[in-house]
Write an enzyme that holds these catalytic residues in place. Sequence first.
Site, PDB file in Angstrom:
ATOM      1  N   HIS A   1       3.170  10.904   5.779  1.00  0.00           N
ATOM      2  CA  HIS A   1       2.782  10.892   7.200  1.00  0.00           C
ATOM      3  C   HIS A   1       3.572  10.150   8.307  1.00  0.00           C
ATOM      4  CE1 HIS A   1      -1.583  10.662   5.155  1.00  0.00           C
ATOM      5  NE2 HIS A   1      -1.216  11.954   5.212  1.00  0.00           N
TER       6      HIS A   1
ATOM      7  N   HIS B   1       2.209   8.886   0.523  1.00  0.00           N
ATOM      8  CA  HIS B   1       1.060   8.737  -0.355  1.00  0.00           C
ATOM      9  C   HIS B   1       1.501   9.440  -1.624  1.00  0.00           C
ATOM     10  CE1 HIS B   1      -1.865   7.175   2.549  1.00  0.00           C
ATOM     11  NE2 HIS B   1      -1.169   7.853   3.272  1.00  0.00           N
TER      12      HIS B   1
ATOM     13  N   HIS C   1       5.315   7.084   6.420  1.00  0.00           N
ATOM     14  CA  HIS C   1       4.796   6.457   5.135  1.00  0.00           C
ATOM     15  C   HIS C   1       4.501   7.649   4.199  1.00  0.00           C
ATOM     16  CE1 HIS C   1       1.051   6.478   7.125  1.00  0.00           C
ATOM     17  NE2 HIS C   1       0.598   6.612   5.735  1.00  0.00           N
TER      18      HIS C   1
ATOM     19  N   THR D   1      -6.421   6.913   7.186  1.00  0.00           N
ATOM     20  CA  THR D   1      -7.087   7.190   5.616  1.00  0.00           C
ATOM     21  C   THR D   1      -6.915   5.696   4.963  1.00  0.00           C
ATOM     22  OG1 THR D   1      -4.663   7.548   4.784  1.00  0.00           O
ATOM     23  CG2 THR D   1      -6.166   9.425   5.554  1.00  0.00           C
ATOM     24  N   THR D   2      -6.584   4.714   5.751  1.00  0.00           N
ATOM     25  CA  THR D   2      -6.612   3.276   5.069  1.00  0.00           C
ATOM     26  C   THR D   2      -7.697   2.392   6.050  1.00  0.00           C
ATOM     27  OG1 THR D   2      -4.735   3.026   6.466  1.00  0.00           O
ATOM     28  CG2 THR D   2      -4.301   3.344   4.032  1.00  0.00           C
TER      29      THR D   2
ATOM     30  N   HIS E   1       0.887  -1.195  -0.034  1.00  0.00           N
ATOM     31  CA  HIS E   1       0.110   0.068   0.071  1.00  0.00           C
ATOM     32  C   HIS E   1       0.947   1.257   0.188  1.00  0.00           C
ATOM     33  CE1 HIS E   1      -2.430  -3.142   2.334  1.00  0.00           C
ATOM     34  NE2 HIS E   1      -3.158  -3.102   1.217  1.00  0.00           N
TER      35      HIS E   1
HETATM   36 ZN   LIG Z   1      -1.073   7.843   5.332  1.00  0.00          ZN
END
Ligand SMILES: [Zn+2]
Length: 301
Positions: A157, A134, A132, A243-244, A100
């Site tokens: 993030h 995005h 991590h 957000t996941t 992801h």
């Molecule tokens: Zn995130």
Amino acid sequence: MFCFSFWWLLAFSGSTFAYIEIPGAYLAAIRQDRADDQSAGEYNYDEQGDDWTGTCQTGVNQTPIDLIFDDSKIVSIPRLRFYNYDQALQTPLVITNNGHTANMVIPLTRDGQRASINGSLLPGDFEAQSVHFHWGSPNSAGSEHAINFERYDVEMHIVHKNKIYDTIGEATLHPDGLAVLGVMFRAVRRQSSQHYGLNKIFNQLPRIEQYKSNATITGRLTVGQLLGNIVTGEFFTYNGSLTTPDCAEAVTWTVFPDVLNYPRRQIAKLWNLKDSRKNPLINNYRSLQDTNGRVVYYRAI
Ligand SMILES: [Zn+2]
Ligand SMILES: *[C@@H]1O[C@H](CO)[C@@H](O)[C@H](O)[C@H]1NC(C)=O
Ligand SMILES: *[C@@H]1O[C@H](CO)[C@@H](O)[C@H](O)[C@H]1NC(C)=O
Ligand SMILES: *[C@@H]1O[C@H](CO)[C@@H](O)[C@H](O)[C@H]1NC(C)=O
């Protein structure tokens, strides 16, 4: 009783093979982080999360949102305080492609402390757990939040856990469980400053293009280096969610409007990652959510 507290890992570094020892506690944290990610079940970004179920579907305090300066409440808020952000982390660090994102669990500092934050409107002291990213694709911007209707190329993030909770899993069950810092990156032709810490991470991305692969980072890295030279005195803050999946509404968000300029050739390395289906891992951002009347605060300097 003799306790075997170090694991040995055969890692490929440069042109030579080297044994890099990973402390047992850090390895356990990496395994827990992976288990947390997998406990949400299979998910992907084919529909930018619009097909995710549960709280992702029914929640009313979801993230990301469009952060609009003119709609936010500009009040006097204490500044965000950073602790041990300038302290070198224990190494090696491990960065993983979890299908992801590219994720790095943050270990203790070399003197055994946690990088942490408090202040602002944060309901407690929050300890840095992982970082991590995005991102979009060669022709699309992939930040999760938008600022004044604009999406940026990458959003980083840095996830923190309220120290009153023992695990991330427990923290996600409480509205004051987590605090995440969001930093926007803009892809630029040449870099204006060094971004030494970020480069250490991004330089390993070619080694984690395959799902579930990992790479190690050695040398001196602090959590503060990841922020580059952005201004941290100004920010948006609001109550939102992961957000996941499972999109737990457990996050006090802090998003900085100051954007970190980062070379496009570095950002391009993210676009080469693959997901669990061996498809390009691109556009791994969730669609914008309704604010449902939530107050977004803005701290001005
Ligand atoms: Zn995130
Ligand atoms: C913020 O965290 C630091 C370091 O953990 C601690 O010393 C300080 O008391 C905390 N401040 C507040 C207001 O809680
Ligand atoms: C990294 O990947 C190697 C090779 O697949 C594996 O043996 C090792 O357990 C992984 N390390 C971590 C910390 O996950
Ligand atoms: C989050 O919600 C709590 C409880 O309603 C509230 O006290 C706090 O001010 C909110 N924080 C932000 C940043 O909106």
